[in-house]
Design a protein around this motif. Structure first.
Motif, PDB file in Angstrom:
ATOM      1  N   ALA A  75     -76.958  23.145 -43.590  1.00 51.24           N
ATOM      2  CA  ALA A  75     -75.984  23.444 -44.290  1.00 51.24           C
ATOM      3  C   ALA A  75     -76.130  25.214 -44.593  1.00 51.24           C
ATOM      4  O   ALA A  75     -75.295  25.937 -44.950  1.00 51.24           O
ATOM      5  N   GLY A  76     -76.251  25.209 -42.964  1.00 53.87           N
ATOM      6  CA  GLY A  76     -76.238  27.577 -42.691  1.00 53.87           C
ATOM      7  C   GLY A  76     -77.118  28.425 -43.365  1.00 53.87           C
ATOM      8  O   GLY A  76     -76.217  29.523 -43.052  1.00 53.87           O
ATOM      9  N   LEU A  77     -77.885  27.731 -43.526  1.00 51.10           N
ATOM     10  CA  LEU A  77     -78.985  28.513 -44.095  1.00 51.10           C
ATOM     11  C   LEU A  77     -79.645  29.801 -43.064  1.00 51.10           C
ATOM     12  O   LEU A  77     -80.030  29.108 -42.508  1.00 51.10           O
ATOM     13  N   ALA A  78     -80.151  30.914 -43.366  1.00 52.38           N
ATOM     14  CA  ALA A  78     -80.749  31.882 -42.500  1.00 52.38           C
ATOM     15  C   ALA A  78     -82.637  31.966 -43.270  1.00 52.38           C
ATOM     16  O   ALA A  78     -82.411  32.371 -44.089  1.00 52.38           O
ATOM     17  N   VAL A  79     -83.199  30.699 -42.956  1.00 54.41           N
ATOM     18  CA  VAL A  79     -84.282  31.014 -43.353  1.00 54.41           C
ATOM     19  C   VAL A  79     -85.222  31.064 -41.915  1.00 54.41           C
ATOM     20  O   VAL A  79     -85.284  29.745 -41.811  1.00 54.41           O
ATOM     21  N   PRO A  80     -86.193  32.341 -42.222  1.00 54.54           N
ATOM     22  CA  PRO A  80     -86.812  32.241 -40.959  1.00 54.54           C
ATOM     23  C   PRO A  80     -88.421  31.178 -40.812  1.00 54.54           C
ATOM     24  O   PRO A  80     -88.497  30.946 -42.056  1.00 54.54           O
ATOM     25  N   LEU A  81     -88.363  30.446 -39.717  1.00 54.41           N
ATOM     26  CA  LEU A  81     -89.556  29.331 -39.487  1.00 54.41           C
ATOM     27  C   LEU A  81     -91.007  31.042 -39.744  1.00 54.41           C
ATOM     28  O   LEU A  81     -90.680  31.809 -39.584  1.00 54.41           O
ATOM     29  N   PRO A  82     -91.832  30.468 -40.487  1.00 60.36           N
ATOM     30  CA  PRO A  82     -92.921  30.935 -40.816  1.00 60.36           C
ATOM     31  C   PRO A  82     -93.763  31.150 -39.414  1.00 60.36           C
ATOM     32  O   PRO A  82     -93.979  29.474 -38.073  1.00 60.36           O
ATOM     33  N   GLY A  83     -94.580  32.027 -38.517  1.00 56.48           N
ATOM     34  CA  GLY A  83     -94.976  31.753 -37.629  1.00 56.48           C
ATOM     35  C   GLY A  83     -95.910  33.021 -37.723  1.00 56.48           C
ATOM     36  O   GLY A  83     -96.723  33.813 -38.356  1.00 56.48           O
ATOM     37  N   GLY A  84     -96.445  33.638 -36.241  1.00 54.04           N
ATOM     38  CA  GLY A  84     -97.459  34.726 -35.589  1.00 54.04           C
ATOM     39  C   GLY A  84     -98.511  34.191 -35.276  1.00 54.04           C
ATOM     40  O   GLY A  84     -98.783  33.301 -34.251  1.00 54.04           O
ATOM     41  N   ASP A  85     -99.365  34.980 -35.526  1.00 57.44           N
ATOM     42  CA  ASP A  85    -100.689  34.252 -34.297  1.00 57.44           C
ATOM     43  C   ASP A  85    -101.711  33.075 -34.716  1.00 57.44           C
ATOM     44  O   ASP A  85    -101.147  33.110 -35.515  1.00 57.44           O
ATOM     45  N   PRO A  86    -101.776  32.783 -33.946  1.00 56.28           N
ATOM     46  CA  PRO A  86    -102.503  31.337 -33.865  1.00 56.28           C
ATOM     47  C   PRO A  86    -103.476  30.778 -35.169  1.00 56.28           C
ATOM     48  O   PRO A  86    -103.828  30.544 -35.926  1.00 56.28           O
TER      49      PRO A  86
END
Length: 333
Positions: free
Chosen positions: A273-284
């Motif tokens: 779809a070409g959406l800019a939806v960042p993946l969640p993430g960060g410190d474990p």
């Protein structure tokens, strides 16, 4: 050894076979020709499904197939006798005739011709499956009480077994597992046919998917053009969006599927779809569940990376797990 001539002129015996998977009366033109031109037509099955249609068309059919010697004699003078074969053919008769031909005791024997009067169309054996499923549903105490909900877990098991067969590449296993999956479809449809409200049957199921395939292949059945797999996918997604009228990209994605497959499906929808939806993430240790959530984020990122590269992460992980299993076995474990 005495050589006998039973009939002077050899004549002809025509063994006419038909398929029970084609509507009775729908015979080939050569079959109708030989039936109308024959000097006699015999049939060993008085309830043969073609019988009433032949008689309605003016073809006299005698009940009972005489023995080989009597049949040969009936061909005297160049006569033609048509034997309307039963479901299993006429093995006793053909064996007798073969024995007579091989004995060397007969100077002339009628010409023996095998004439298929009707042929199975592609997919005709599916009619057998529907018929057998009807019998099982009606007469098997276990099958008679099953519901669609009862069968759900079996469907999941059969699909997993099919996937395993495909991954191992054994054609016999793939064929068998495809049959097991097909059984689930036919069984579910047969149960649905008994529903007191909004029943449907296997023909409704087939009709629904046929209509969907035609709608979603406008480049095959319509005026649209597609020259690459990417073009086809775009047409498919456009047609699907028009049909479903969904308000979110996530609608229609089953949340109960394996986690990596779910992650790949979600990220694939977003990417397409070409959406800019960042993946969640960060410190474990981020997230409400601490380390568990952190590892989940990392797996999600790997699934997204695999999907973007055209790799199914679920399949890749299974392949890696099988390799690890082989290593365990090789190590004596």
């Amino acid at each position: 050894m005495t050589v006998r001539d039973l009939n002077g002129a050899s004549g002809r015996i025509v063994l006419l076979t038909t398929s029970h998977r084609v509507a009775p009366g729908l015979l080939s033109w050569p079959a109708w020709q030989v039936l109308h031109e024959a000097d006699s037509v015999v049939c060993g099955d008085s309830s043969h499904p073609q019988g009433p249609y032949l008689r309605e068309a003016g073809v006299a059919v005698s009940d009972g197939v005489p023995g080989a010697a009597e049949l040969v004699a009936a061909c005297a003078g160049g006569r033609t006798v048509v034997v309307l074969a039963g479901a299993e053919g006429e093995p006793d008769l053909t064996n007798e005739l073969a024995g007579m031909a091989g004995s060397g005791r007969f100077r002339t024997l009628p010409e023996l011709e095998l004439l298929p009067g009707s042929y199975d169309l592609p997919g005709a054996r599916l009619l057998d499956l529907v018929r057998v499923m009807d019998e099982i549903r009606a007469n098997c105490p276990w099958a008679a009480i099953q519901s669609n909900a009862d069968l759900a877990r079996y469907g999941l098991e059969e699909v997993h077994e099919l996937i395993e067969a495909v991954e191992t590449g054994d054609p016999d296993e793939i064929r068998e597992e495809l049959g097991d999956v097909l059984l689930q479809v036919v069984f579910h449809a047969r149960i649905a046919a008994d529903a007191p409200e909004e029943p449907f049957d296997i023909d409704d199921v087939a009709g629904t998917i046929v209509d969907k395939l035609i709608r979603r292949h406008p480049h095959v059945f319509g005026e649209a053009h597609a020259t690459t797999p990417e073009d086809v996918k775009a047409l498919w997604l456009t047609a699907k969006a028009t049909e479903k009228q969904r308000t979110s990209l996530t609608e229609g994605i089953p949340l109960g599927q394996p986690g990596l497959a779910l992650a790949a499906k979600l990220t694939g929808r977003v990417r397409t779809a070409g959406l800019a939806v960042p993946l969640p993430g960060g410190d474990p240790n981020d997230g409400p569940d601490g380390a568990d959530q952190g590892f989940g984020y990392r797996l999600l990122a790997l699934a997204a990376e695999a999907e973007a590269a055209g790799v199914d992460p679920e399949t890749a992980l299974r392949a890696a797990a099988r390799a690890y299993r082989d290593a365990i076995i090789a190590a004596g474990g």
